[in-house]
Design an enzyme around this catalytic site. Structure first.
Site, PDB file in Angstrom:
ATOM      1  N   ASP A 171     105.914  59.287  28.315  1.00 13.65           N
ATOM      2  CA  ASP A 171     105.235  60.430  28.848  1.00 13.65           C
ATOM      3  C   ASP A 171     103.733  60.376  28.459  1.00 13.65           C
ATOM      4  OD1 ASP A 171     107.464  61.215  30.230  1.00 13.65           O
ATOM      5  OD2 ASP A 171     108.061  62.998  28.683  1.00 13.65           O
TER       6      ASP A 171
ATOM      7  N   GLU B  89     128.450  40.062  49.135  1.00 12.94           N
ATOM      8  CA  GLU B  89     127.924  40.891  48.457  1.00 12.94           C
ATOM      9  C   GLU B  89     128.285  42.363  48.839  1.00 12.94           C
ATOM     10  OE1 GLU B  89     123.509  40.976  50.945  1.00 12.94           O
ATOM     11  OE2 GLU B  89     124.371  38.935  50.074  1.00 12.94           O
TER      12      GLU B  89
ATOM     13  N   LYS C  50     128.194  46.104  50.290  1.00 14.86           N
ATOM     14  CA  LYS C  50     127.850  46.729  51.370  1.00 14.86           C
ATOM     15  C   LYS C  50     127.253  48.263  50.887  1.00 14.86           C
ATOM     16  CE  LYS C  50     128.457  47.923  56.207  1.00 14.86           C
ATOM     17  NZ  LYS C  50     127.856  49.046  56.005  1.00 14.86           N
TER      18      LYS C  50
ATOM     19  N   ARG D  23     115.358  52.720  59.722  1.00 14.59           N
ATOM     20  CA  ARG D  23     115.898  51.758  60.602  1.00 14.59           C
ATOM     21  C   ARG D  23     115.907  52.526  62.052  1.00 14.59           C
ATOM     22  NH1 ARG D  23     120.673  50.767  63.249  1.00 14.59           N
ATOM     23  NH2 ARG D  23     121.266  48.742  63.732  1.00 14.59           N
TER      24      ARG D  23
ATOM     25  N   GLU E 271     118.961  48.884  51.339  1.00 11.37           N
ATOM     26  CA  GLU E 271     119.644  49.991  51.551  1.00 11.37           C
ATOM     27  C   GLU E 271     119.079  51.031  50.372  1.00 11.37           C
ATOM     28  OE1 GLU E 271     121.209  49.766  53.911  1.00 11.37           O
ATOM     29  OE2 GLU E 271     122.967  51.214  54.049  1.00 11.37           O
TER      30      GLU E 271
ATOM     31  N   LYS F  20     128.174  36.654  54.516  1.00  9.17           N
ATOM     32  CA  LYS F  20     127.044  36.150  55.137  1.00  9.17           C
ATOM     33  C   LYS F  20     127.161  34.530  55.099  1.00  9.17           C
ATOM     34  CE  LYS F  20     124.073  39.987  54.144  1.00  9.17           C
ATOM     35  NZ  LYS F  20     122.920  40.553  53.395  1.00  9.17           N
TER      36      LYS F  20
ATOM     37  N   CYS G 206     137.675  88.821  37.696  1.00  8.73           N
ATOM     38  CA  CYS G 206     137.789  87.507  37.065  1.00  8.73           C
ATOM     39  C   CYS G 206     138.991  87.092  36.427  1.00  8.73           C
ATOM     40  CB  CYS G 206     136.580  87.677  36.159  1.00  8.73           C
ATOM     41  SG  CYS G 206     136.803  86.433  34.930  1.00  8.73           S
TER      42      CYS G 206
ATOM     43  N   CYS H 146     131.459  86.224  38.457  1.00 11.73           N
ATOM     44  CA  CYS H 146     132.087  87.332  37.675  1.00 11.73           C
ATOM     45  C   CYS H 146     130.969  88.345  37.311  1.00 11.73           C
ATOM     46  CB  CYS H 146     132.712  86.976  36.362  1.00 11.73           C
ATOM     47  SG  CYS H 146     133.045  88.027  34.978  1.00 11.73           S
TER      48      CYS H 146
ATOM     49  N   CYS I  37     131.767  88.429  30.032  1.00 12.99           N
ATOM     50  CA  CYS I  37     133.013  87.390  30.252  1.00 12.99           C
ATOM     51  C   CYS I  37     133.237  86.480  29.169  1.00 12.99           C
ATOM     52  CB  CYS I  37     132.821  86.856  31.442  1.00 12.99           C
ATOM     53  SG  CYS I  37     134.162  85.751  32.217  1.00 12.99           S
TER      54      CYS I  37
HETATM   55  S1  IVH Z   1     122.729  42.530  55.929  1.00 13.76           S
HETATM   56  C1  IVH Z   1     121.458  41.098  59.915  1.00 13.76           C
HETATM   57  N1  IVH Z   1     123.633  43.199  53.566  1.00 13.76           N
HETATM   58  O1  IVH Z   1     125.230  47.933  56.535  1.00 13.76           O
HETATM   59  C2  IVH Z   1     121.939  41.453  58.790  1.00 13.76           C
HETATM   60  N2  IVH Z   1     123.511  45.023  55.185  1.00 13.76           N
HETATM   61  O2  IVH Z   1     126.824  47.864  59.063  1.00 13.76           O
HETATM   62  C3  IVH Z   1     121.582  42.926  58.335  1.00 13.76           C
HETATM   63  N3  IVH Z   1     124.089  47.217  54.572  1.00 13.76           N
HETATM   64  O3  IVH Z   1     122.579  48.210  58.758  1.00 13.76           O
HETATM   65  C4  IVH Z   1     122.420  43.422  57.380  1.00 13.76           C
HETATM   66  N4  IVH Z   1     124.508  46.752  52.472  1.00 13.76           N
HETATM   67  O4  IVH Z   1     122.095  48.967  56.389  1.00 13.76           O
HETATM   68  C5  IVH Z   1     123.500  43.820  54.805  1.00 13.76           C
HETATM   69  N5  IVH Z   1     124.485  43.841  51.354  1.00 13.76           N
HETATM   70  C6  IVH Z   1     123.793  44.150  52.629  1.00 13.76           C
HETATM   71  C7  IVH Z   1     124.332  45.792  53.017  1.00 13.76           C
HETATM   72  C8  IVH Z   1     123.821  46.002  54.167  1.00 13.76           C
HETATM   73  C9  IVH Z   1     124.211  47.657  53.452  1.00 13.76           C
HETATM   74  C10 IVH Z   1     123.771  48.038  55.571  1.00 13.76           C
HETATM   75  C11 IVH Z   1     122.652  47.788  56.545  1.00 13.76           C
HETATM   76  C12 IVH Z   1     123.159  47.591  57.966  1.00 13.76           C
HETATM   77  C13 IVH Z   1     124.802  48.202  57.829  1.00 13.76           C
HETATM   78  C14 IVH Z   1     125.400  47.213  58.660  1.00 13.76           C
END
Ligand code: IVH
Length: 661
Positions: free
Chosen positions: A34, A110, A112, A133, A167, A282, A400, A418, A423
């Site tokens: 700070d 990874e 989601k 998006r 995300e 992926k 109460c 209350c 209380c």
């Molecule tokens: S890859 C072309 N990786 O899930 C590949 N998406 O249902 C694009 N999301 O719209 C997505 N975690 O917003 C990717 N580790 C991750 C993700 C991820 C969350 C979301 C993303 C996408 C949606 C798809």
């Protein structure tokens, strides 16, 4: 300060900020941070022309927007095909194997993240634009809002042109905290972290977004970085080194390896600090991705495995009502215990009366419960077809459940409260809050001890804590307390008397007045009496104090019980004035102070910050030039040296007393 030193300060602050928000580390104390931040603002106010592109001050939010600008994405943001079973995943892998029979396939698996996607564009390493998006082709310009997210770098470590996709989400703990505030304020709870994150990002006033602790994980890149590396996992590493917070991939080569990761994550899911709704699988190699190509809306090289919802069926045995600090009555379902996401659940929140009516929840119903993002399990729906003829509808009682006083619902609020200021349930919670870390920080006074003090009628309210020393002998006789802990508690109470006004105000637990509001009030009015006597209009002229808060303060101080309690505190010597001015007084100008031994009231960092703010210097070693040696418990050679050299010494407590903090 010259421009060079300013740039250094910007960089230092960015290093600390990155450590905290990207790597979850805390290299310095909050107060040190700070102080540095205050210096930064000071310099930028004096030299606005110096303000750097990546200065932390650029994150606070500017003027509200009229509406969001539409942005056409340079490259479409694709969505993902879903997989709901192991068979779906095997099908996905077989399709790929068929297209690329010769290749040794590596998959990145990874989390989601359950948030909302944004695309961040950097030009020459500086954040240029952030867009939602939208429909994948056109999104909204949320640049000002995204700048408030501390884990988004404003400047990269290299001057690259690129776009990353990631995300935005709200960590579970932050969500739970915001919901607690909503509940205590009698307002509707936010449904889940995802919706709150989305709502926060789509605020026209970025100052509102700045108050919502959002974070981000980056999972994709287009532009410069992609050309330099050949795999997704390498690209994430490069992004990390550029300053981004990236998803952590696990590389797998077989279906079995992928399934193991999915299973392991499923088990860990409820312990994670943020919500995930599945895993993304992926193809890791960019060359292979190119060969596989994309369909209209989704790539052929990735699939999203959706976790089954963390839901479970059970029965409501009873509905009980819990009374909180501000008197809000919260209904809770007592359940036949069931296991959800690895933990045994016997109770779920029903939030408020409106929630019960909306979901038509009765005692005896069979319900579906879910472990939501904020970890407190909730009843999500009733299985009406299983309703028993003897199931009983539930209404929050008109009295109460603890003190039997009338309950009341204020206009515009969902909460029922209350009305009894005395209380016992409300009172107990208030005292616990008063002693808590964020308020008066009275060490050792947790729930258990507060219960003992109340049960024995030694205290009725927080004001009575300050006459507790009179009951020292009786306290020592309580089983499990003992001489030492009684002494420590009384010492902690004594110490709290010299707290700043903002702590005392926070501790009063005035509805809608949290730490920040208390600080703003203390800064403006300087003492408790001025706040108590201020008109609502005066109060609303304080930073961030709106009509509802002003009204709440007014009602609080109009209550004779509250005034009596504060008087008890004043009579006992509790500080009721703002001490910030003492900090700015320059009292320690020209003095060098050595701190030694273990300090109790403040950490060493905090004490050093205070000395610095008051114009003094701290040193690690004692010499003839030392002005004072301030010592805590266990002080040794430095204290001895001071005595030998004839340097003045004082206890930690005496020092704080002298400087008035
Ligand atoms: S890859 C072309 N990786 O899930 C590949 N998406 O249902 C694009 N999301 O719209 C997505 N975690 O917003 C990717 N580790 C991750 C993700 C991820 C969350 C979301 C993303 C996408 C949606 C798809």
């Amino acid at each position: 300060m010259d421009l060079m030193a300013y740039r250094e300060l910007v960089e230092t602050l960015n290093i600390y900020s990155r450590a905290y928000y990207v790597h979850d580390e805390s290299p310095i104390s909050d107060s040190e941070y700070d102080t540095l931040y205050a210096q930064l603002i000071g310099i930028e106010t004096a030299h606005p022309e110096w303000t750097a592109e990546d200065s932390l001050s650029r994150r606070v939010g500017g003027k509200p927007l009229e509406n969001f600008k539409q942005i056409r994405h340079s490259e479409k943001l694709l969505s993902l095909d879903n997989a709901f079973s192991i068979e779906d995943i095997e099908g996905f892998m077989q399709r790929i194997k068929k297209e690329l029979p010769e290749e040794t396939l590596v998959f990145s698996v990874e989390p989601k993240i359950d948030g909302l996607t944004v695309a961040l564009t950097y030009k020459e390493g500086i954040l240029f634009q952030a867009a939602t998006r939208g429909d994948g082709e056109v999104g909204e310009d949320v640049t000002d809002n995204v700048k408030t997210i501390r884990s988004v770098p404003l400047k990269l470590s290299q001057p690259l042109d690129l776009q990353v996709r990631g995300e935005v989400f709200m960590p579970r703990e932050a969500f739970a905290k915001l919901n607690e505030i909503q509940e205590e304020s009698g307002l509707q709870r936010y449904a889940n972290p995802r919706n709150l994150a989305a709502g926060s990002l789509r605020q026209l006033d970025s100052k509102v977004t700045a108050k919502r602790p959002l974070s981000i994980y980056i999972f994709d890149v287009i532009g410069d970085v992609k050309e330099r590396v050949t795999t997704h996992s390498e690209s994430l590493k490069t992004l990390e080194s550029l300053g981004f917070k990236v998803v952590k991939p696990t590389l797998c080569q077989s279906a079995q390896e992928i399934l193991d990761v999915l299973e392991k994550t499923k088990l860990m899911r409820s312990d994670m600090t943020y919500d995930i709704d599945g895993m993304v699988i992926k193809v890791n190699d960019f060359g292979s991705r190119k060969t596989l190509g994309v369909k209209t809306k989704s790539p052929k090289w990735a699939v999203a495995y959706k976790f089954p919802a963390e839901e479970q069926m059970t029965e409501i045995i009873d509905i009980t009502v819990h009374v909180g600090r501000t008197g809000v009555l919260t209904p809770r379902a007592e359940l036949v215990p069931v296991e959800v996401a690895g933990s045994l659940i016997a109770r779920a929140t029903l939030h408020n009366q409106d929630y019960i009516l909306e979901k038509d929840i009765c005692i005896g119903d069979t319900v579906v419960i879910q472990k939501a993002g904020d970890v407190i399990p909730a009843v999500v729906r009733v299985l009406k077809e299983r309703r028993k003829p003897n199931s009983v509808p539930f209404l929050i009682p008109e009295n109460c459940p603890v003190c039997e006083a009338k309950t009341m619902r204020n206009a515009g609020e969902v909460a029922i409260r209350c009305t009894n200021p005395w209380c016992p349930a409300k009172n107990r919670r208030s005292i616990i809050h008063f002693c808590s870390k964020a308020a008066m920080n009275i060490d050792g006074l947790g729930e258990g001890i507060v219960d003992i003090l109340i049960e024995n009628k030694w205290i009725k309210d927080s004001g009575d804590l300050y006459t507790l020393a009179e009951s020292e002998e009786k306290l020592k006789r309580v089983e499990g307390l003992g001489d030492k802990s009684v002494k420590n508690i009384l010492a902690a109470i004594e110490l709290s008397k010299s707290n700043d006004l903002k702590r005392l105000l926070t501790g009063l637990g005035i509805p809608f007045i949290g730490e920040k509001a208390a600080q703003n009030l203390a800064r403006k009015f300087k003492n408790m009496e001025a706040i108590a006597c201020a008109s609502q209009l005066d109060l609303t002229e304080t930073e961030e104090i709106g009509d509802k808060m002003a009204e709440s303060i007014h009602i609080y101080f109009a209550n004779p019980h509250h005034r009596q309690m504060i008087q008890k505190m004043k009579d006992a010597g509790v500080n009721t004035v703002s001490l910030e001015e003492n900090l700015e007084s320059g009292l320690l100008k020209g003095l060098t102070i050595v701190l030694t031994g273990s300090l109790e009231r403040f950490t060493r960092d905090e004490a050093e910050t205070i000395i610095d703010k008051m114009g003094g210097k701290t040193s690690g070693s004692v010499s003839k030039k030392t002005s004072y040696v301030v010592y805590g418990t266990g002080a040794g050679s430095k204290l001895q040296k001071a005595i030998d050299l004839g340097v003045k010494t004082m206890t930690e407590e005496a020092f704080y007393h002298w400087i008035g903090v």
